[in-house]
Scaffold this motif. Structure first.
Motif, short mmCIF file in Angstrom:
data_model
loop_
_atom_site.label_atom_id
_atom_site.label_comp_id
_atom_site.label_asym_id
_atom_site.label_seq_id
_atom_site.Cartn_x
_atom_site.Cartn_y
_atom_site.Cartn_z
N SER A 40 0.41 -1.87 0.18
CA SER A 40 0.34 0.07 -0.25
C SER A 40 0.94 1.40 0.01
O SER A 40 0.42 2.82 -0.84
N LEU A 41 2.15 1.20 1.09
CA LEU A 41 2.84 2.44 0.88
C LEU A 41 3.46 2.95 -0.53
O LEU A 41 3.42 3.86 -0.94
N SER A 131 -10.11 12.85 -10.31
CA SER A 131 -9.93 11.87 -9.30
C SER A 131 -9.35 10.40 -8.98
O SER A 131 -9.95 10.03 -7.60
N GLY A 132 -8.94 9.98 -9.74
CA GLY A 132 -9.01 8.94 -10.25
C GLY A 132 -7.21 8.06 -9.06
O GLY A 132 -6.51 8.88 -8.71
N GLY A 133 -7.61 7.61 -8.68
CA GLY A 133 -6.45 6.74 -7.16
C GLY A 133 -7.15 7.69 -6.21
O GLY A 133 -6.26 6.97 -4.93
N LEU A 134 -7.50 8.16 -5.96
CA LEU A 134 -7.67 9.83 -4.69
C LEU A 134 -8.61 8.70 -3.93
O LEU A 134 -7.74 8.35 -2.31
N PRO A 135 -9.69 8.28 -3.70
CA PRO A 135 -10.15 7.13 -2.91
C PRO A 135 -9.55 5.75 -2.33
O PRO A 135 -9.18 5.88 -1.50
N THR A 139 -8.26 5.42 1.40
CA THR A 139 -8.58 4.24 2.70
C THR A 139 -6.98 3.46 3.21
O THR A 139 -7.35 3.47 4.28
N VAL A 140 -6.31 3.95 2.13
CA VAL A 140 -4.78 3.33 3.45
C VAL A 140 -4.44 4.62 3.96
O VAL A 140 -4.73 3.92 5.39
N GLY A 141 -5.36 5.57 4.15
CA GLY A 141 -4.60 6.75 5.25
C GLY A 141 -5.59 6.48 6.52
O GLY A 141 -5.75 6.37 7.50
N ALA A 192 0.15 5.09 6.80
CA ALA A 192 -0.83 6.40 6.91
C ALA A 192 -0.48 7.50 6.43
O ALA A 192 -1.17 8.20 5.63
N VAL A 193 0.49 8.01 7.07
CA VAL A 193 0.57 9.30 7.50
C VAL A 193 1.13 9.80 5.51
O VAL A 193 0.24 10.87 5.63
N PRO A 194 1.80 9.07 4.95
CA PRO A 194 2.04 10.22 3.68
C PRO A 194 0.92 9.93 2.66
O PRO A 194 0.29 10.84 1.72
N ALA A 195 0.18 8.17 2.97
CA ALA A 195 -1.45 8.39 1.76
C ALA A 195 -2.06 9.86 2.48
O ALA A 195 -2.72 10.17 1.64
#
Length: 256
Positions: A40-41, A131-135, A139-141, A192-195
């Motif tokens: 995920s990172l 907006s693609g990829g932002l969800p 979610t990861v965050g 989570a923080v970078p996401a």
């Protein structure tokens, strides 16, 4: 002068503790959590870089629009100044296509409404692409800390089982396994923080870009439904700007 020799127990303890030893002791669950978080990172970093590059391209296109798009004699000539498949070119092409299609409609509908709907639909599709990829980042965050916490809980559970089986609860028996388990919580936060930061930053940039695209779409719509009489003043040469003349009745009229 002799070098102090470490105690035999110290060397073996250093070899026993560590991330990969914790993963080995944790088994399939620990490895699954670790792979999910690290994967995920890296995906989050890839989305950040790809979206930043996509945004930079549109920002560069906006500069070209301001530089000379509206100084062209007509919209079709102005469109040739834009890059193919660019966001701004898509809006212009869809507006021109809607204008050509209007005469083919069997049911009567106002031309300005037909063109406006087409341009709005084109702008919305660009916004959806941005907006693609932002969800995924959102979610990861929100989920990554809990996934890391789950790995920690499993690690502490296994550590307590091992401590109970050995019959010893001294600090040297507890500190190592519990410290290894807490690595999963730290990894969850690192993921989570970078996401979260990337999501907020990209979202803000998308908002600014979309404001520019919507303004451009409104300008294109006004230009088309007015036959070229209405256009923004920026980017025009002094000779190309509309001139205002006074009639005999005192009412001012605009000359293209």
């Amino acid at each position: 002068m002799t070098t102090p020799t470490p105690a035999p127990g110290a060397a073996s303890a250093a070899e026993q503790y560590g991330l990969f030893n914790a993963l080995h002791q944790g088994g399939v669950i620990s490895w699954t959590v670790f792979i999910l978080l690290v994967g995920s990172l890296f995906i989050s970093l890839f989305i950040l870089l790809s979206k930043w590059w996509e945004q930079q391209k549109i920002i560069g296109q906006a500069k070209k629009v301001r530089a000379g798009f509206w100084s062209a004699p007509n919209l079709r000539d102005a469109a040739t100044k834009l890059e193919k498949n660019s966001a701004y070119r898509q809006i212009v092409d869809d507006g021109l296509l809607a204008e050509d299609q209007h005469d083919k409609l069997k049911d009567p509908i106002d031309q300005h409404e037909w063109i406006n709907n087409s341009i709005a639909r084109s702008t919305a599709s660009i916004g959806a692409k941005l907006s693609g990829g932002l969800p995924f980042l959102a979610t990861v965050g929100s989920v990554a800390p809990f996934v890391g916490l789950f790995g920690t809980v499993v690690g502490i559970y296994r550590a307590l089982i091992a401590i109970g089986a050995s019959g010893s609860a001294s600090i040297d028996k507890v500190a190592g396994p519990v410290g290894e388990a807490l690595i999963m919580t730290a990894l969850g936060l690192v993921t989570a923080v970078p996401a979260v930061l990337a999501y907020n930053w990209l979202l803000r940039r998308n908002k600014v870009i979309m404001e520019g695209l919507v303004a451009f779409a409104n300008d294109v719509h006004g230009y088309m439904v007015s036959g070229g009489a209405v256009r923004p003043s920026f980017g025009l040469t002094k000779a190309a700007q509309p001139k205002v003349a006074a009639t005999a009745s005192g009412v001012q009229t605009t000359k293209a």
